[in-house]
Enzyme design. Structure first.
Site, PDB file in Angstrom:
ATOM      1  N   ARG A  17      -8.849  11.506  12.274  1.00 26.72           N
ATOM      2  CA  ARG A  17      -8.709  10.435  11.765  1.00 26.72           C
ATOM      3  C   ARG A  17      -9.662  10.465  10.118  1.00 26.72           C
ATOM      4  O   ARG A  17     -10.662  10.983  10.054  1.00 26.72           O
ATOM      5  CB  ARG A  17      -9.490   9.306  12.247  1.00 26.72           C
ATOM      6  CG  ARG A  17      -9.517   7.946  11.436  1.00 26.72           C
ATOM      7  CD  ARG A  17     -10.311   7.015  12.294  1.00 26.72           C
ATOM      8  NE  ARG A  17     -10.222   5.781  11.261  1.00 26.72           N
ATOM      9  CZ  ARG A  17     -11.584   4.856  10.893  1.00 26.72           C
ATOM     10  NH1 ARG A  17     -12.476   5.456  11.929  1.00 26.72           N
ATOM     11  NH2 ARG A  17     -11.532   3.927  10.345  1.00 26.72           N
ATOM     12  N   ASN A  74     -22.779   3.832  17.194  1.00 29.75           N
ATOM     13  CA  ASN A  74     -22.154   3.536  16.002  1.00 29.75           C
ATOM     14  C   ASN A  74     -21.056   2.716  16.517  1.00 29.75           C
ATOM     15  O   ASN A  74     -20.012   3.226  17.397  1.00 29.75           O
ATOM     16  CB  ASN A  74     -21.347   5.031  15.863  1.00 29.75           C
ATOM     17  CG  ASN A  74     -20.540   4.933  14.762  1.00 29.75           C
ATOM     18  OD1 ASN A  74     -19.966   4.130  14.356  1.00 29.75           O
ATOM     19  ND2 ASN A  74     -20.213   6.114  13.921  1.00 29.75           N
ATOM     20  N   ARG A 107     -18.278   1.937   0.608  1.00 30.32           N
ATOM     21  CA  ARG A 107     -16.976   1.623   0.741  1.00 30.32           C
ATOM     22  C   ARG A 107     -16.459   0.611   0.451  1.00 30.32           C
ATOM     23  O   ARG A 107     -16.991  -0.269  -0.363  1.00 30.32           O
ATOM     24  CB  ARG A 107     -16.901   2.300   2.190  1.00 30.32           C
ATOM     25  CG  ARG A 107     -17.255   3.832   2.226  1.00 30.32           C
ATOM     26  CD  ARG A 107     -16.797   4.408   3.741  1.00 30.32           C
ATOM     27  NE  ARG A 107     -15.431   4.284   3.920  1.00 30.32           N
ATOM     28  CZ  ARG A 107     -14.876   4.395   5.116  1.00 30.32           C
ATOM     29  NH1 ARG A 107     -15.529   4.572   5.990  1.00 30.32           N
ATOM     30  NH2 ARG A 107     -13.707   4.298   5.283  1.00 30.32           N
TER      31      ARG A 107
END
Length: 153
Positions: A17, A74, A107
């Site tokens: 990914r 995470n 981001r």
């Protein structure tokens, strides 16, 4: 010392990914790297990865009963909207560190907000897989500090 390493959705696809963002190391490579580091540090790690929010919550609940010494998590995309994970993390009194491979603050706007971080002791973002090692080291240090403080009482 036993530390639980939890990974949420799509982390099993590391190396596949978006390698430009997440790197080319695989999930198995992450596990091998952390296992080797744990041996050097003299700690035991347990790994859990799921693409299911409910499974992650169930494992956090089990961590309470297992009396793990710390959690590195995470949460993947659940970071940005899972109040259920937030609540499950709040149940746990041991040190909890949220980790992100990429710098979520640099981001897309929706990635800049973590609803799970306030339930953790710290957040590490943008250090690649090294962030997991940093989190383990922080948990070890925090646990030692708490033990020293408890001995002083």
């Amino acid at each position: 010392m036993n530390i639980l390493i939890m990974n949420g959705p799509n982390l099993n696809m590391l190396g596949i990914r978006e390698p430009g963002i997440y790197g080319t190391d695989t999930y198995d490579g992450l596990v091998r790297m952390l296992t080797q580091k744990a041996e050097e540090l003299g700690v035991s790690l347990e790994f859990f990865q799921s693409n299911s929010e409910g499974a992650l919550i169930d494992r956090l609940h089990q961590a309470y009963f297992d009396r793990v010494d710390g959690v590195v998590i995470n949460p993947g995309a659940y970071t940005h909207y899972s109040y259920a994970l937030h609540d499950a993390l709040k149940i746990l009194k041991m040190p909890k560190i949220e980790v992100h491979i990429s710098d979520i603050h640099a981001r897309e706007d929706f990635r800049k907000i973590s609803v799970t971080a306030p339930a953790c002791d710290a957040q590490i973002a943008g250090y690649g897989l090294r962030g997991y090692v940093m989190a383990i080291e922080q948990i070890i240090e925090k646990t030692k500090t708490e033990e020293t403080n408890n001995e002083s009482v």
